[in-house]
Design a protein around this motif. Structure first.
Motif, PDB file in Angstrom:
ATOM      1  N   GLU A 259       0.832  -1.200   0.000  1.00 18.62           N
ATOM      2  CA  GLU A 259       0.000   0.000   0.000  1.00 18.62           C
ATOM      3  C   GLU A 259       0.876   1.262   0.000  1.00 18.62           C
ATOM      4  N   ILE A 260       1.954   1.233   0.789  1.00 14.98           N
ATOM      5  CA  ILE A 260       2.872   2.376   0.823  1.00 14.98           C
ATOM      6  C   ILE A 260       3.495   2.604  -0.550  1.00 14.98           C
ATOM      7  N   ILE A 261       3.892   1.521  -1.214  1.00 18.96           N
ATOM      8  CA  ILE A 261       4.480   1.634  -2.550  1.00 18.96           C
ATOM      9  C   ILE A 261       3.479   2.247  -3.527  1.00 18.96           C
ATOM     10  N   ALA A 262       2.237   1.757  -3.500  1.00 22.40           N
ATOM     11  CA  ALA A 262       1.206   2.247  -4.420  1.00 22.40           C
ATOM     12  C   ALA A 262       0.899   3.723  -4.173  1.00 22.40           C
ATOM     13  N   ILE A 263       0.692   4.070  -2.915  1.00 20.74           N
ATOM     14  CA  ILE A 263       0.395   5.464  -2.579  1.00 20.74           C
ATOM     15  C   ILE A 263       1.563   6.371  -2.937  1.00 20.74           C
ATOM     16  N   GLY A 264       2.788   5.909  -2.643  1.00 23.96           N
ATOM     17  CA  GLY A 264       3.964   6.705  -2.957  1.00 23.96           C
ATOM     18  C   GLY A 264       4.104   6.969  -4.445  1.00 23.96           C
ATOM     19  N   LEU A 265       3.859   5.942  -5.278  1.00 22.10           N
ATOM     20  CA  LEU A 265       3.982   6.114  -6.728  1.00 22.10           C
ATOM     21  C   LEU A 265       2.914   7.051  -7.277  1.00 22.10           C
ATOM     22  N   ILE A 266       1.655   6.825  -6.877  1.00 21.54           N
ATOM     23  CA  ILE A 266       0.554   7.643  -7.406  1.00 21.54           C
ATOM     24  C   ILE A 266       0.702   9.100  -6.966  1.00 21.54           C
ATOM     25  N   ALA A 267       0.870   9.294  -5.667  1.00 25.68           N
ATOM     26  CA  ALA A 267       0.978  10.656  -5.147  1.00 25.68           C
ATOM     27  C   ALA A 267       2.262  11.328  -5.629  1.00 25.68           C
ATOM     28  N   GLY A 268       3.342  10.559  -5.755  1.00 24.70           N
ATOM     29  CA  GLY A 268       4.603  11.125  -6.210  1.00 24.70           C
ATOM     30  C   GLY A 268       4.519  11.636  -7.635  1.00 24.70           C
ATOM     31  N   VAL A 269       3.909  10.850  -8.514  1.00 28.04           N
ATOM     32  CA  VAL A 269       3.748  11.279  -9.908  1.00 28.04           C
ATOM     33  C   VAL A 269       2.870  12.523  -9.980  1.00 28.04           C
ATOM     34  N   ALA A 270       1.742  12.511  -9.262  1.00 27.13           N
ATOM     35  CA  ALA A 270       0.835  13.665  -9.278  1.00 27.13           C
ATOM     36  C   ALA A 270       1.523  14.918  -8.744  1.00 27.13           C
ATOM     37  N   SER A 271       2.292  14.764  -7.670  1.00 29.01           N
ATOM     38  CA  SER A 271       2.973  15.910  -7.071  1.00 29.01           C
ATOM     39  C   SER A 271       4.074  16.446  -7.984  1.00 29.01           C
ATOM     40  N   THR A 272       4.797  15.538  -8.629  1.00 24.53           N
ATOM     41  CA  THR A 272       5.866  15.968  -9.533  1.00 24.53           C
ATOM     42  C   THR A 272       5.309  16.735 -10.716  1.00 24.53           C
ATOM     43  N   VAL A 273       4.249  16.204 -11.320  1.00 21.88           N
ATOM     44  CA  VAL A 273       3.615  16.882 -12.457  1.00 21.88           C
ATOM     45  C   VAL A 273       3.095  18.254 -12.033  1.00 21.88           C
TER      46      VAL A 273
END
Length: 461
Positions: A428-442
């Motif tokens: 769950e941490i991996i999934a949340i980190g990837l989704i939120a990380g991509v959104a935040s970077t963009v």
């Protein structure tokens, strides 16, 4: 044959009892991450709404957990591989290499370099902005671009110190300074709240772009993971790093949450990226104590300067050992040249992008998210899945403290058993980190390229 990582005894990188204790390691964690968060999180909460306070709490607990399993991953690697023992200048990339080979090391190397340069730049910019404000009040009106150069020159000799255990006093000083500053800041905000006279605080409308940009800021405020294995490697008992992480993040949360809450409910939409620029700025706020604001600026500036030294050290060790073959445990003229050059590069970046909010959001949403939430879980799960037997353990006969230990509760092939709930949590941490990380970077990139956010480089003014 397998090992439960919490049971393995691995000596500190310098041997004997000269390593860091739990409190000193906790001070390093606080000293590395707390300064910018105190200043930036109130605005981040305003951009996310009250849910930002929930995100801050969640990020604190998740960051503490991933810091803990990153420490466990280093213990596993230290037990299994001989090159992970003794003084290691680049422990986090080495964890990535042991888990996923060369590409794992390269991914971590790039992320750490980008993150630590970003953090160092933010700290230098914030400190320069605070110093500019302090001296402007006494009639000395120098640009913060000039102050960046002055502070870089002052801090360069301090960066020549070898490893964390050589300058633990810096970490203690940073923690004490920020703790006192938070107490004074909350008191000052409380006094200013008396000027509201029952008037409701106006909050801005929450927007998608602002929300995820603010998320990157929040992640940045808790992302000290690039340096964690370096701190652990300098501890007397590396298996005790989990307690340093626990106490470190507890202190950080006790700093962040009250300041963010007070700033959000007292200032609302008038909050600046740096909360110090919002304190005592309204003419209607008669309860402001200017002396308290000056004290806060001085203390936070001290923390930022101390933090600059702390965050740059792991990167310096990695560069000087990997590219220039310099022993970080010995003071040499070559070390002076390498580290001075790295400070000069950070200074150039600060002079090129003199807007800390943009850097903070970009780094927080991209590589900090990767290093704090994705990589620790990915590496930990992989290292625990890796089977091995006693014959594959690289012996170290000269070090009696590093020894294979047979324990119950492991699979026949030697893999380390992870409870089902912990597996689910990590995925769950991996999934949340990837989704939120991509959104935040963009969101951060979009925000940076907006015409109204462009800042002319210092050297082009």
């Amino acid at each position: 044959m397998s090992v439960e990582p919490s049971e393995v005894v691995v000596p500190s990188g310098h041997g004997g009892h000269s390593g860091l204790s739990i409190p000193k390691a906790a001070f390093f964690i606080v000293g590395e991450i707390a300064g910018s968060g105190v200043l930036a999180l109130p605005k981040a909460v305003e951009d996310t709404g009250w849910i930002g306070l929930v995100i801050i709490t969640a990020c604190s607990f998740l960051s503490a957990y991933t810091g803990h399993i990153l420490g466990k991953s280093w213990i596993i690697a230290s037990h299994r591989f001989k090159d992970c023992r003794g003084h290691v200048p680049d422990p986090y990339p080495l964890i990535g290499e042991k888990a996923y080979g060369k590409w794992g090391r390269q991914l971590v190397n790039f992320s750490i370099n980008f993150t630590l340069f970003g953090v160092g730049t933010v700290f230098l910019l914030l400190a320069s902005e605070n110093v500019e404000s302090l001296f402007k009040d006494v009639g000395w009106d120098l640009s913060f671009c000039v102050w960046c150069i002055i502070l870089a020159v002052i801090l360069t000799p301090v960066t020549w110190l070898g490893t964390p255990q050589d300058f633990w006093q810096v970490a203690v000083g940073a923690t004490i300074a920020t703790t006192i500053a938070c107490v004074i800041l909350i008191t000052n905000i409380g006094l200013e709240s008396e000027d509201l006279d029952g008037k409701p605080v106006v909050h801005q409308e929450i927007k998608f772009l602002d929300f995820f940009t603010a998320f990157g800021t929040i992640v940045f405020a808790f992302g000290g993971h690039p340096a964690f294995p370096t701190f652990q490697n300098d501890m007397k008992k590396q298996k005790d790093f989990k307690w340093a992480v626990f106490f470190g993040y507890l202190i950080v949360l006790l700093m962040y949450f009250p300041v963010s809450t007070a700033g959000y409910f007292v200032y609302g939409k008038v909050l600046d990226d740096n909360i110090l620029n919002s304190v005592c700025q309204s003419a209607s706020r008669t309860h402001c104590r200017k002396g308290m604001t000056v004290a806060i600026q001085i203390l936070i500036t001290l923390h930022l300067m101390f933090g600059f030294v702390i965050v740059l050290n792991p990167f310096c060790q990695q560069v000087e050992s990997g590219l220039f073959k310099v022993d970080s445990t010995k003071f040499t003229f070559k070390r002076v040249l390498v580290r001075s050059g790295l400070v000069a590069i950070v200074l150039f970046i600060a002079e090129t992008i003199p807007h800390f909010g943009a850097i903070l959001s970009l780094v927080g949403g991209s590589t900090t998210t990767l290093l704090a939430y994705v990589c620790p879980s990915v590496f930990y799960l992989k290292l625990c899945r890796m089977p091995y037997d006693e014959e594959l353990i690289e012996p170290d006969e000269g070090n009696v403290n590093v020894r294979p230990v047979k324990l119950p509760g492991t699979e026949p092939d030697g893999t380390i058993i992870i409870p089902f709930w912990e597996k689910v949590l990590n995925y769950e941490i991996i999934a949340i980190g990837l989704i939120a990380g991509v959104a935040s970077t963009v969101s951060a990139v979009i925000g940076i390229v907006q015409p109204d956010t462009f800042t002319v480089p210092c050297y082009a003014r």
